[in-house]
Design a protein around this motif. Structure first.
Motif, PDB file in Angstrom:
ATOM      1  N   THR A 104     -15.736  74.191 -30.812  1.00  0.00           N
ATOM      2  CA  THR A 104     -14.704  73.441 -30.097  1.00  0.00           C
ATOM      3  C   THR A 104     -13.388  73.386 -30.866  1.00  0.00           C
ATOM      4  O   THR A 104     -12.302  73.490 -30.277  1.00  0.00           O
ATOM      5  N   LEU A 105     -13.480  73.221 -32.195  1.00  0.00           N
ATOM      6  CA  LEU A 105     -12.280  73.018 -33.010  1.00  0.00           C
ATOM      7  C   LEU A 105     -11.879  74.264 -33.806  1.00  0.00           C
ATOM      8  O   LEU A 105     -11.166  74.154 -34.795  1.00  0.00           O
ATOM      9  N   LYS A 106     -12.324  75.441 -33.362  1.00  0.00           N
ATOM     10  CA  LYS A 106     -12.087  76.671 -34.130  1.00  0.00           C
ATOM     11  C   LYS A 106     -10.603  76.891 -34.435  1.00  0.00           C
ATOM     12  O   LYS A 106     -10.229  77.226 -35.557  1.00  0.00           O
ATOM     13  N   ASP A 107      -9.736  76.691 -33.444  1.00  0.00           N
ATOM     14  CA  ASP A 107      -8.299  76.919 -33.644  1.00  0.00           C
ATOM     15  C   ASP A 107      -7.719  75.927 -34.654  1.00  0.00           C
ATOM     16  O   ASP A 107      -6.868  76.291 -35.477  1.00  0.00           O
ATOM     17  N   PRO A 112      -4.072  73.928 -38.171  1.00  0.00           N
ATOM     18  CA  PRO A 112      -3.576  72.636 -38.669  1.00  0.00           C
ATOM     19  C   PRO A 112      -4.423  71.991 -39.758  1.00  0.00           C
ATOM     20  O   PRO A 112      -3.882  71.342 -40.657  1.00  0.00           O
ATOM     21  N   PHE A 113      -5.750  72.147 -39.703  1.00  0.00           N
ATOM     22  CA  PHE A 113      -6.613  71.515 -40.701  1.00  0.00           C
ATOM     23  C   PHE A 113      -6.385  72.073 -42.113  1.00  0.00           C
ATOM     24  O   PHE A 113      -6.777  71.455 -43.096  1.00  0.00           O
ATOM     25  N   ARG A 114      -5.735  73.247 -42.228  1.00  0.00           N
ATOM     26  CA  ARG A 114      -5.515  73.861 -43.534  1.00  0.00           C
ATOM     27  C   ARG A 114      -4.196  73.421 -44.172  1.00  0.00           C
ATOM     28  O   ARG A 114      -3.808  73.926 -45.235  1.00  0.00           O
ATOM     29  N   CYS A 169     -22.317  63.914 -40.460  1.00  0.00           N
ATOM     30  CA  CYS A 169     -21.634  63.917 -41.759  1.00  0.00           C
ATOM     31  C   CYS A 169     -21.274  65.342 -42.159  1.00  0.00           C
ATOM     32  O   CYS A 169     -20.165  65.608 -42.647  1.00  0.00           O
ATOM     33  N   GLN A 170     -22.198  66.274 -41.962  1.00  0.00           N
ATOM     34  CA  GLN A 170     -21.935  67.669 -42.317  1.00  0.00           C
ATOM     35  C   GLN A 170     -20.776  68.231 -41.509  1.00  0.00           C
ATOM     36  O   GLN A 170     -19.953  68.992 -42.035  1.00  0.00           O
ATOM     37  N   ALA A 171     -20.674  67.854 -40.243  1.00  0.00           N
ATOM     38  CA  ALA A 171     -19.615  68.368 -39.380  1.00  0.00           C
ATOM     39  C   ALA A 171     -18.230  67.956 -39.872  1.00  0.00           C
ATOM     40  O   ALA A 171     -17.240  68.650 -39.615  1.00  0.00           O
ATOM     41  N   MET A 172     -18.145  66.851 -40.595  1.00  0.00           N
ATOM     42  CA  MET A 172     -16.861  66.411 -41.134  1.00  0.00           C
ATOM     43  C   MET A 172     -16.286  67.436 -42.108  1.00  0.00           C
ATOM     44  O   MET A 172     -15.074  67.515 -42.310  1.00  0.00           O
ATOM     45  N   ALA A 173     -17.176  68.241 -42.717  1.00  0.00           N
ATOM     46  CA  ALA A 173     -16.734  69.225 -43.706  1.00  0.00           C
ATOM     47  C   ALA A 173     -15.993  70.401 -43.086  1.00  0.00           C
ATOM     48  O   ALA A 173     -15.533  71.289 -43.806  1.00  0.00           O
ATOM     49  N   LEU A 174     -15.850  70.426 -41.763  1.00  0.00           N
ATOM     50  CA  LEU A 174     -15.026  71.441 -41.120  1.00  0.00           C
ATOM     51  C   LEU A 174     -13.563  71.293 -41.529  1.00  0.00           C
ATOM     52  O   LEU A 174     -12.782  72.234 -41.442  1.00  0.00           O
ATOM     53  N   VAL A 175     -13.212  70.095 -41.995  1.00  0.00           N
ATOM     54  CA  VAL A 175     -11.854  69.839 -42.480  1.00  0.00           C
ATOM     55  C   VAL A 175     -11.816  70.079 -43.988  1.00  0.00           C
ATOM     56  O   VAL A 175     -12.553  69.432 -44.732  1.00  0.00           O
ATOM     57  N   PRO A 176     -10.989  71.018 -44.469  1.00  0.00           N
ATOM     58  CA  PRO A 176     -10.895  71.258 -45.913  1.00  0.00           C
ATOM     59  C   PRO A 176     -10.549  69.968 -46.665  1.00  0.00           C
ATOM     60  O   PRO A 176      -9.694  69.202 -46.243  1.00  0.00           O
TER      61      PRO A 176
END
Length: 291
Positions: A104-107, A112-114, A169-176
């Motif tokens: 869902t948040l691939k883009d 932006p997350f980087r 909790c693991q999914a939060m790690a998608l954000v650097p």
């Protein structure tokens, strides 16, 4: 990407993947401080296959036992009460959140997350969270003047609800800046698990997500041809070798040591990055390398 860059980034990936400091953040920061192009989410995902191979080898007995019990439980109802078979199902359940959000948040993950300001903020915020979780665990383990030590949960106590919470909790790690191990281990500590149990499930839970992410990135990279294959594979090999040594050390460290050195490091690094970005000494954005 040059061979020197791939060597340095492979070392960084191997050193930081299993520590609660965020490997994706350190790859991004290493490139920024060195003046290199951002290696990008694809490079991170592919090199994580190297560190994940280290996990598979380190936990090979656990993985073999869990897979055997899980497959047997598909045909044998009695086996579904076996702890290893249940753990196999719980790893699947815990992998759902990061699978859904990763697609869902691939883009956003690749864009932006980087931003370094996001990375720095997450380093600080998650540093505080890890610190609080660590203190709670230490209080339970040592007790106090007027309180006896409290028994914490083992991996055998894991249930569906806790498995799903671990997954969130693991999914939060998608954000650097968050850190996969930091988020899942601190989540486990908040849920009352021992340090060793939280770390063990954290590493087991990472396997499907990392393998799936790396495989998809390999497929996309092969189709689009935007990856320097030689340096990237070299970095992956370096990450594997260094990662195996780090996970062996970390599993011994976590059983009797505090996370506070990592907490202070995260907070200090986050503040330094915000200061450098605020002073225009470091750009929060970087163009992703095209090869």
């Amino acid at each position: 990407m040059s061979w020197i860059q791939s060597l340095v980034l492979g070392l960084v990936q191997g050193l930081t993947e299993f520590l609660p400091v965020s490997s994706s953040a350190h790859l991004r920061l290493t490139a920024a401080f060195a003046g290199w192009d951002d290696p990008g989410a694809a490079f991170t995902a592919i090199t994580q296959l190297g560190t994940e191979a280290a996990v598979l080898i380190y936990f090979r007995k656990d993985v073999g036992r869990i897979l055997s019990a899980w497959f047997r439980s598909l045909a044998n109802k009695a086996m579904r009460r076996d702890h290893d078979a249940q753990l196999g199902w719980l790893v699947i359940v815990g992998s759902i959140p990061i699978g859904v959000l990763g697609v869902t948040l691939k883009d956003q993950i690749e864009g932006p997350f980087r931003d370094l300001r996001v990375t720095a903020t997450m380093l600080i915020v998650m540093g505080v969270v890890i610190g609080v979780a660590d203190r709670l665990a230490a209080r339970d383990e040592t007790g106090g003047r007027h309180r006896a030590p409290k028994q914490r949960k083992a991996l055998e106590d894991l249930n569906t609800k806790d498995g799903l919470l671990y997954g969130i909790c693991q999914a939060m790690a998608l954000v650097p800046g968050v850190s996969r191990s930091g988020a899942t281990i601190s989540g486990g500590l908040f849920m009352g698990y021992t340090r060793a149990a939280a770390a063990r499930y954290s590493f087991l839970l990472a396997m499907p997500a990392v393998l799936a992410s790396g495989t998809f990135e390999l497929k996309d990279a092969a189709e689009e041809g935007h990856v320097s294959w030689g340096p990237t594979l070299f970095a992956t090999l370096i990450a594997f070798a260094v990662g195996y040594a780090v996970i062996s050390w970390f599993m011994k460290f976590i059983s009797h040591k505090s996370f506070m050195p990592f907490v202070w490091y995260r907070i200090a690094l986050g503040l330094v990055i915000l200061g450098l970005v605020g002073a225009d000494a470091l750009s929060p954005h970087a163009a992703e390398s095209s090869g």
